[in-house]
Design a protein around this motif. Sequence first.
Motif, mmCIF file in Angstrom:
data_model
loop_
_atom_site.group_PDB
_atom_site.id
_atom_site.type_symbol
_atom_site.label_atom_id
_atom_site.label_comp_id
_atom_site.label_asym_id
_atom_site.label_seq_id
_atom_site.Cartn_x
_atom_site.Cartn_y
_atom_site.Cartn_z
ATOM 1 N N TYR A 19 -0.585 20.238 -31.566
ATOM 2 C CA TYR A 19 0.479 19.267 -31.302
ATOM 3 C C TYR A 19 0.454 18.167 -32.362
ATOM 4 O O TYR A 19 1.497 17.781 -32.909
ATOM 5 N N HIS A 20 -0.731 17.649 -32.648
ATOM 6 C CA HIS A 20 -0.866 16.601 -33.660
ATOM 7 C C HIS A 20 -0.347 17.078 -35.004
ATOM 8 O O HIS A 20 0.301 16.315 -35.739
ATOM 9 N N PHE A 21 -0.600 18.337 -35.323
ATOM 10 C CA PHE A 21 -0.221 18.852 -36.633
ATOM 11 C C PHE A 21 1.280 19.118 -36.747
ATOM 12 O O PHE A 21 1.763 19.464 -37.827
ATOM 13 N N LEU A 22 2.031 18.912 -35.680
ATOM 14 C CA LEU A 22 3.484 18.932 -35.802
ATOM 15 C C LEU A 22 3.983 17.714 -36.570
ATOM 16 O O LEU A 22 5.023 17.766 -37.236
ATOM 17 N N PHE A 23 3.244 16.602 -36.480
ATOM 18 C CA PHE A 23 3.678 15.348 -37.084
ATOM 19 C C PHE A 23 3.054 15.100 -38.454
ATOM 20 O O PHE A 23 3.687 14.516 -39.329
ATOM 21 N N VAL A 24 1.805 15.517 -38.623
ATOM 22 C CA VAL A 24 1.073 15.199 -39.852
ATOM 23 C C VAL A 24 1.776 15.705 -41.108
ATOM 24 O O VAL A 24 2.007 14.933 -42.052
ATOM 25 N N PRO A 25 2.130 16.984 -41.204
ATOM 26 C CA PRO A 25 2.704 17.465 -42.474
ATOM 27 C C PRO A 25 4.034 16.819 -42.817
ATOM 28 O O PRO A 25 4.306 16.567 -44.003
ATOM 29 N N LEU A 26 4.856 16.525 -41.810
ATOM 30 C CA LEU A 26 6.129 15.864 -42.097
ATOM 31 C C LEU A 26 5.885 14.465 -42.644
ATOM 32 O O LEU A 26 6.584 14.006 -43.565
ATOM 33 N N ASN A 75 8.194 9.602 -36.802
ATOM 34 C CA ASN A 75 7.174 10.643 -36.894
ATOM 35 C C ASN A 75 5.783 10.046 -37.114
ATOM 36 O O ASN A 75 4.792 10.523 -36.556
ATOM 37 N N PHE A 76 5.700 8.986 -37.904
ATOM 38 C CA PHE A 76 4.429 8.340 -38.217
ATOM 39 C C PHE A 76 3.760 7.807 -36.953
ATOM 40 O O PHE A 76 2.557 7.985 -36.735
ATOM 41 N N VAL A 77 4.537 7.159 -36.098
ATOM 42 C CA VAL A 77 3.991 6.585 -34.866
ATOM 43 C C VAL A 77 3.410 7.670 -33.976
ATOM 44 O O VAL A 77 2.299 7.538 -33.434
ATOM 45 N N LEU A 78 4.124 8.766 -33.814
ATOM 46 C CA LEU A 78 3.625 9.860 -32.967
ATOM 47 C C LEU A 78 2.394 10.494 -33.583
ATOM 48 O O LEU A 78 1.459 10.898 -32.880
ATOM 49 N N GLY A 79 2.353 10.613 -34.902
ATOM 50 C CA GLY A 79 1.183 11.182 -35.569
ATOM 51 C C GLY A 79 -0.056 10.346 -35.345
ATOM 52 O O GLY A 79 -1.142 10.876 -35.073
ATOM 53 N N VAL A 80 0.075 9.027 -35.454
ATOM 54 C CA VAL A 80 -1.070 8.137 -35.235
ATOM 55 C C VAL A 80 -1.547 8.229 -33.792
ATOM 56 O O VAL A 80 -2.751 8.339 -33.519
ATOM 57 N N ALA A 81 -0.611 8.187 -32.848
ATOM 58 C CA ALA A 81 -0.979 8.204 -31.427
ATOM 59 C C ALA A 81 -1.725 9.481 -31.054
ATOM 60 O O ALA A 81 -2.750 9.440 -30.356
ATOM 61 N N THR A 82 -1.251 10.616 -31.520
ATOM 62 C CA THR A 82 -1.906 11.883 -31.173
ATOM 63 C C THR A 82 -3.188 12.100 -31.959
ATOM 64 O O THR A 82 -4.089 12.795 -31.497
ATOM 65 N N GLY A 83 -3.297 11.509 -33.145
ATOM 66 C CA GLY A 83 -4.513 11.653 -33.943
ATOM 67 C C GLY A 83 -5.686 10.902 -33.341
ATOM 68 O O GLY A 83 -6.833 11.369 -33.386
ATOM 69 N N LEU A 84 -5.425 9.723 -32.765
ATOM 70 C CA LEU A 84 -6.504 8.949 -32.139
ATOM 71 C C LEU A 84 -7.135 9.719 -30.991
ATOM 72 O O LEU A 84 -8.354 9.698 -30.796
ATOM 73 N N THR A 85 -6.325 10.409 -30.227
ATOM 74 C CA THR A 85 -6.829 11.203 -29.107
ATOM 75 C C THR A 85 -7.813 12.259 -29.589
ATOM 76 O O THR A 85 -8.857 12.486 -28.966
ATOM 77 N N MET A 86 -7.497 12.896 -30.695
ATOM 78 C CA MET A 86 -8.365 13.958 -31.195
ATOM 79 C C MET A 86 -9.745 13.432 -31.572
ATOM 80 O O MET A 86 -10.761 14.069 -31.297
ATOM 81 N N GLU A 87 -9.799 12.252 -32.195
ATOM 82 C CA GLU A 87 -11.095 11.731 -32.612
ATOM 83 C C GLU A 87 -11.972 11.397 -31.404
ATOM 84 O O GLU A 87 -13.184 11.593 -31.430
ATOM 85 N N PHE A 88 -11.363 10.905 -30.329
ATOM 86 C CA PHE A 88 -12.142 10.603 -29.125
ATOM 87 C C PHE A 88 -12.701 11.876 -28.480
ATOM 88 O O PHE A 88 -13.728 11.835 -27.809
#
Length: 525
Positions: A20-27, A64-77
């Motif tokens: 899901y996170h990688f939907l936002f990162v490449p864009l 897209n940037f906001v959603l990428g940051v929000a979902t990326g933080l979850t992964m690190e936790f």
Amino acid sequence: MIDLAVVDLSRLQFALTALYHFLFVPLTLGLAFMLVIMESIYVMTRRPIWRTITKFWGTLFGINFVLGVATGLTMEFQFGMNWSYYSHYVGDIFGAPLAIEGLMAFFLEATFVGLMFFGWDKLKPVTHLFVTFLVALGTNLSALWILIANGWMQNPVGSTFNPDTMRMEVTDFMAVLFNPVAQAKFVHTVSAGYVIAAVFVLGISAFYLLKGRHKGFAKRSMTVAAAFGLASSLSVVVLGDESGYALTDNQKMKLAAIEAMWETEPAPAGLTAVGLPNMVDHRTDYEIKIPYVLGLISTRSLDGQVEGILPLVAVAETRIESGMLAYDALERIKADPEDVTARGDFELRRNDLGYGLMLRRFVGDPREATPEQVRAAAWATVPNVPVMFWSFRIMAGIGFLMIGLFATAFILCTLRKHETKWFLRLAVLAIPLPWIAAELGWIVAEVGRQPWAVEGVLPTFLGASSLTVPQLWGTIIGFTVLYGALAVVEVGLILRTIKKGPFAGHGDSDSEPGSPSGETEPATA
């Protein structure tokens, strides 16, 4: 014994959040540098239309940037919550790139992204362009450090196991930094992000042209996307080839699984274009091979061999037997840290300790494993061959389709035939394709590493936290609901922005500000 249900659910949760996170990162990666290109044209020409173009695509970048940051933080936790032993065992190496990413890259882009959005009327054009460039640099540096961490999981260089601390520790950080697998993954992943952004811009521009709206804006955007996308799609194929070459020495089992190659073939090996991997009889049915291609790509030679799955399983079995002795020596060191003989025995076989740990899936004490359990552990080193085989081929097929798409777009834009109807429809329909390819690329990378959390060092099933099945189902359901809601918000905001168009707030939505007929001007600077 290990609760494999907990391990599988932990893997499922991480896979869902990562995909899901990688939907936002490449864009984000691609749009950032496309904004730099568009704003550079504005700075050079000072034509208001290019400022409008940059601000419009910048708005979509911001969503897209906001959603990428929000979902990326979850992964690190999740590393601490779901993979606590993994974090303990390899945190000395894995944590460093993540920390540097937060301190160097994330703060860079987070600091300047506000200036990029709100500094248009407060900064000089050249200064604002520099700010946009810093945001683009920050997003790409984030990807670099994340992929250095992931590349180390694929090829754990620059580190060693310390029997006194029972952890992996850094021995050469420069080796971690310049890991060939990490570098190949970075350039390939970033190029794929550029393709996604180019298809996104191309498809939306095509949509406007099909609707007869904002033609001047759409033609200019389409021209930038065509050139940027053609260069990026060619880079993806070339750099993807480099990633495959990196597998030859570092992840032989992954390469064999991608090709469903069961036996080692005479050099140079042929490339299987299509076929049906048969996991029961250990062969590939109905295969169509292209002679010599795999050997040439993978070894860059006519005499280099690509090893097959069955010989690699035999190698794994030998290493597991050696790992049993390494495990025994380690237990003796734990009982008596001053045992010189045990330390000598461990040093002889330390590189096979991870293979010995593979037996923990079948027996509590690897030293008590039977020959049947050793063979089962050896076969457990084989990833899911059908998933690997087909994921790679669909991904590669889409990659070549993207080259054809952008080559056609570039030719049409050069000939000023932007409004070719059949191509515009094709461009709109093609929008999801690079995302599918990118997700399949991550599946190839991560499923291909299994059963290892860190290749040859730590089996995945040993890295999970001591959670319960109900706890994991609760978080999986919670993330699914939350991410589903975020997806609705994301798509809704993007569609609303596209519907409003690039000239929303300019009074006349059908004309370029500062020009009475900007919508009908040719797509030139």
